[in-house]
Design a protein around this motif. Structure first.
Motif, PDB file in Angstrom:
ATOM      1  N   GLY A  19       0.794  -1.226   0.000  1.00 44.23           N
ATOM      2  CA  GLY A  19       0.000   0.000   0.000  1.00 44.23           C
ATOM      3  C   GLY A  19       0.826   1.275   0.000  1.00 44.23           C
ATOM      4  N   THR A  20       2.139   1.149   0.131  1.00 44.08           N
ATOM      5  CA  THR A  20       3.021   2.310   0.113  1.00 44.08           C
ATOM      6  C   THR A  20       3.124   2.845  -1.306  1.00 44.08           C
ATOM      7  OG1 THR A  20       4.318   1.445   1.948  1.00 44.08           O
ATOM      8  CG2 THR A  20       5.377   3.114   0.590  1.00 44.08           C
ATOM      9  N   ARG A  21       3.185   4.171  -1.432  1.00 42.19           N
ATOM     10  CA  ARG A  21       3.410   4.771  -2.748  1.00 42.19           C
ATOM     11  C   ARG A  21       4.371   5.941  -2.598  1.00 42.19           C
ATOM     12  NH1 ARG A  21      -0.280   9.196  -3.585  1.00 42.19           N
ATOM     13  NH2 ARG A  21      -1.675   9.356  -1.822  1.00 42.19           N
ATOM     14  N   TYR A  22       4.893   6.377  -3.713  1.00 41.93           N
ATOM     15  CA  TYR A  22       5.837   7.487  -3.740  1.00 41.93           C
ATOM     16  C   TYR A  22       5.315   8.536  -4.700  1.00 41.93           C
ATOM     17  CZ  TYR A  22       8.958   4.233  -1.441  1.00 41.93           C
ATOM     18  OH  TYR A  22       9.505   3.343  -0.547  1.00 41.93           O
ATOM     19  N   GLU A  23       5.486   9.796  -4.328  1.00 37.26           N
ATOM     20  CA  GLU A  23       5.116  10.872  -5.245  1.00 37.26           C
ATOM     21  C   GLU A  23       5.991  12.079  -4.989  1.00 37.26           C
ATOM     22  OE1 GLU A  23       1.413  13.244  -3.250  1.00 37.26           O
ATOM     23  OE2 GLU A  23       0.914  11.377  -4.240  1.00 37.26           O
ATOM     24  N   TYR A  24       6.028  12.973  -5.967  1.00 33.69           N
ATOM     25  CA  TYR A  24       6.794  14.206  -5.845  1.00 33.69           C
ATOM     26  C   TYR A  24       5.941  15.241  -5.140  1.00 33.69           C
ATOM     27  CZ  TYR A  24       9.723  18.171  -6.956  1.00 33.69           C
ATOM     28  OH  TYR A  24      10.529  19.268  -6.864  1.00 33.69           O
ATOM     29  N   ASP A  25       6.450  15.818  -4.074  1.00 31.20           N
ATOM     30  CA  ASP A  25       5.759  16.857  -3.319  1.00 31.20           C
ATOM     31  C   ASP A  25       6.239  18.203  -3.827  1.00 31.20           C
ATOM     32  OD1 ASP A  25       5.264  18.858  -1.227  1.00 31.20           O
ATOM     33  OD2 ASP A  25       4.612  17.153  -0.023  1.00 31.20           O
ATOM     34  N   THR A  26       5.347  18.964  -4.450  1.00 30.33           N
ATOM     35  CA  THR A  26       5.747  20.240  -5.052  1.00 30.33           C
ATOM     36  C   THR A  26       6.058  21.307  -4.016  1.00 30.33           C
ATOM     37  OG1 THR A  26       3.416  20.860  -5.296  1.00 30.33           O
ATOM     38  CG2 THR A  26       4.470  19.804  -7.183  1.00 30.33           C
ATOM     39  N   ILE A  27       5.539  21.171  -2.807  1.00 33.03           N
ATOM     40  CA  ILE A  27       5.850  22.150  -1.759  1.00 33.03           C
ATOM     41  C   ILE A  27       7.241  21.878  -1.193  1.00 33.03           C
ATOM     42  CG2 ILE A  27       5.213  22.969   0.543  1.00 33.03           C
ATOM     43  CD1 ILE A  27       2.273  22.491  -0.312  1.00 33.03           C
ATOM     44  N   LEU A  28       7.511  20.606  -0.884  1.00 27.88           N
ATOM     45  CA  LEU A  28       8.831  20.239  -0.362  1.00 27.88           C
ATOM     46  C   LEU A  28       9.884  20.191  -1.469  1.00 27.88           C
ATOM     47  CD1 LEU A  28       7.838  17.334   2.048  1.00 27.88           C
ATOM     48  CD2 LEU A  28       8.404  19.700   2.653  1.00 27.88           C
ATOM     49  N   VAL A  32       8.401  11.970  -1.743  1.00 28.58           N
ATOM     50  CA  VAL A  32       7.992  11.511  -0.425  1.00 28.58           C
ATOM     51  C   VAL A  32       7.381  10.116  -0.531  1.00 28.58           C
ATOM     52  CG1 VAL A  32       7.603  13.795   0.572  1.00 28.58           C
ATOM     53  CG2 VAL A  32       5.735  12.637  -0.586  1.00 28.58           C
ATOM     54  N   GLU A  33       7.564   9.331   0.524  1.00 26.47           N
ATOM     55  CA  GLU A  33       6.903   8.033   0.665  1.00 26.47           C
ATOM     56  C   GLU A  33       5.597   8.286   1.392  1.00 26.47           C
ATOM     57  OE1 GLU A  33       7.352   4.128   3.485  1.00 26.47           O
ATOM     58  OE2 GLU A  33       9.189   5.096   2.809  1.00 26.47           O
ATOM     59  N   ILE A  34       4.517   7.696   0.905  1.00 23.32           N
ATOM     60  CA  ILE A  34       3.219   7.830   1.562  1.00 23.32           C
ATOM     61  C   ILE A  34       2.770   6.440   1.975  1.00 23.32           C
ATOM     62  CG2 ILE A  34       0.849   8.625   1.340  1.00 23.32           C
ATOM     63  CD1 ILE A  34       1.893  10.480  -0.910  1.00 23.32           C
ATOM     64  N   THR A  35       2.620   6.256   3.277  1.00 22.55           N
ATOM     65  CA  THR A  35       2.221   4.960   3.813  1.00 22.55           C
ATOM     66  C   THR A  35       0.714   4.777   3.621  1.00 22.55           C
ATOM     67  OG1 THR A  35       1.778   5.800   6.023  1.00 22.55           O
ATOM     68  CG2 THR A  35       4.044   5.084   5.560  1.00 22.55           C
ATOM     69  N   PRO A  36       0.214   3.561   3.760  1.00 23.73           N
ATOM     70  CA  PRO A  36      -1.227   3.332   3.633  1.00 23.73           C
ATOM     71  C   PRO A  36      -2.053   4.167   4.618  1.00 23.73           C
ATOM     72  CG  PRO A  36      -0.067   1.244   3.544  1.00 23.73           C
ATOM     73  CD  PRO A  36       0.950   2.301   3.908  1.00 23.73           C
ATOM     74  N   SER A  37      -1.469   4.505   5.772  1.00 24.43           N
ATOM     75  CA  SER A  37      -2.195   5.309   6.763  1.00 24.43           C
ATOM     76  C   SER A  37      -2.130   6.809   6.465  1.00 24.43           C
ATOM     77  CB  SER A  37      -1.639   5.041   8.168  1.00 24.43           C
ATOM     78  OG  SER A  37      -0.297   5.484   8.250  1.00 24.43           O
ATOM     79  N   GLY A  38      -1.360   7.202   5.435  1.00 21.38           N
ATOM     80  CA  GLY A  38      -1.294   8.601   5.042  1.00 21.38           C
ATOM     81  C   GLY A  38      -0.091   9.356   5.575  1.00 21.38           C
ATOM     82  N   GLU A  39       0.766   8.696   6.355  1.00 22.01           N
ATOM     83  CA  GLU A  39       1.973   9.364   6.834  1.00 22.01           C
ATOM     84  C   GLU A  39       2.903   9.619   5.651  1.00 22.01           C
ATOM     85  OE1 GLU A  39       3.312   8.111  11.052  1.00 22.01           O
ATOM     86  OE2 GLU A  39       2.670   6.300   9.973  1.00 22.01           O
ATOM     87  N   ARG A  40       3.598  10.753   5.691  1.00 19.72           N
ATOM     88  CA  ARG A  40       4.473  11.160   4.592  1.00 19.72           C
ATOM     89  C   ARG A  40       5.906  11.298   5.108  1.00 19.72           C
ATOM     90  NH1 ARG A  40       1.342  13.352   0.482  1.00 19.72           N
ATOM     91  NH2 ARG A  40       2.962  14.791  -0.166  1.00 19.72           N
ATOM     92  N   PHE A  41       6.837  10.675   4.399  1.00 20.03           N
ATOM     93  CA  PHE A  41       8.243  10.699   4.772  1.00 20.03           C
ATOM     94  C   PHE A  41       9.081  11.137   3.578  1.00 20.03           C
ATOM     95  CE2 PHE A  41       6.198   7.480   7.354  1.00 20.03           C
ATOM     96  CZ  PHE A  41       6.681   7.724   8.619  1.00 20.03           C
ATOM     97  N   PRO A  42       9.886  12.197   3.705  1.00 17.86           N
ATOM     98  CA  PRO A  42      10.810  12.552   2.625  1.00 17.86           C
ATOM     99  C   PRO A  42      11.781  11.394   2.398  1.00 17.86           C
ATOM    100  CG  PRO A  42      10.709  14.307   4.261  1.00 17.86           C
ATOM    101  CD  PRO A  42       9.987  13.118   4.841  1.00 17.86           C
ATOM    102  N   VAL A  43      12.106  11.122   1.143  1.00 22.15           N
ATOM    103  CA  VAL A  43      13.030  10.045   0.811  1.00 22.15           C
ATOM    104  C   VAL A  43      14.143  10.566  -0.086  1.00 22.15           C
ATOM    105  CG1 VAL A  43      11.351   8.186   1.090  1.00 22.15           C
ATOM    106  CG2 VAL A  43      11.605   9.296  -1.126  1.00 22.15           C
ATOM    107  N   THR A  44      15.257   9.837  -0.067  1.00 26.57           N
ATOM    108  CA  THR A  44      16.419  10.152  -0.887  1.00 26.57           C
ATOM    109  C   THR A  44      16.839   8.882  -1.614  1.00 26.57           C
ATOM    110  OG1 THR A  44      17.121  11.781   0.740  1.00 26.57           O
ATOM    111  CG2 THR A  44      18.786  11.044  -0.830  1.00 26.57           C
ATOM    112  N   LEU A  45      17.284   9.030  -2.858  1.00 21.32           N
ATOM    113  CA  LEU A  45      17.776   7.893  -3.617  1.00 21.32           C
ATOM    114  C   LEU A  45      19.200   7.584  -3.182  1.00 21.32           C
ATOM    115  CD1 LEU A  45      16.978   5.957  -5.897  1.00 21.32           C
ATOM    116  CD2 LEU A  45      18.040   7.565  -7.490  1.00 21.32           C
ATOM    117  N   VAL A  46      19.418   6.385  -2.642  1.00 18.88           N
ATOM    118  CA  VAL A  46      20.725   5.946  -2.166  1.00 18.88           C
ATOM    119  C   VAL A  46      21.005   4.578  -2.797  1.00 18.88           C
ATOM    120  CG1 VAL A  46      22.110   5.326  -0.150  1.00 18.88           C
ATOM    121  CG2 VAL A  46      20.426   7.167   0.022  1.00 18.88           C
ATOM    122  N   ASP A  47      22.078   4.501  -3.559  1.00 13.96           N
ATOM    123  CA  ASP A  47      22.455   3.240  -4.211  1.00 13.96           C
ATOM    124  C   ASP A  47      21.296   2.630  -4.996  1.00 13.96           C
ATOM    125  OD1 ASP A  47      25.096   3.352  -3.270  1.00 13.96           O
ATOM    126  OD2 ASP A  47      24.526   2.372  -1.393  1.00 13.96           O
TER     127      ASP A  47
END
Length: 65
Positions: A19-28, A32-47
């Motif tokens: 249920g996790t998805r990723y999208e580009y946040d235009t404000i940030l 960001v990663e968006i969990t099924p519960s709606g929590e949002r976490f900034p992510v970085t591409l590493v390796d």
């Protein structure tokens, strides 16, 4: 065909199996990663993999109205 692209079209809203998805946040201005519960976490591409940054954003922050 590229001249027909405007950059304002929405991308796919497909979620991963958990249920996790990723999208580009235009404000940030970052992905960001968006969990099924709606929590949002900034992510970085590493390796070649997206990893959460240490801080999370507020739930709903950055969503379009």
């Amino acid at each position: 065909m590229q001249e027909a692209l405007t950059g304002v079209e929405k991308g796919p809203k497909n979620a991963l199996l958990d249920g996790t998805r990723y999208e580009y946040d235009t404000i940030l201005k970052r992905t960001v990663e968006i969990t099924p519960s709606g929590e949002r976490f900034p992510v970085t591409l590493v390796d070649g993999k997206l990893q959460r940054d240490s801080q999370k954003t507020d739930k709903g922050k950055g969503e379009a109205a």
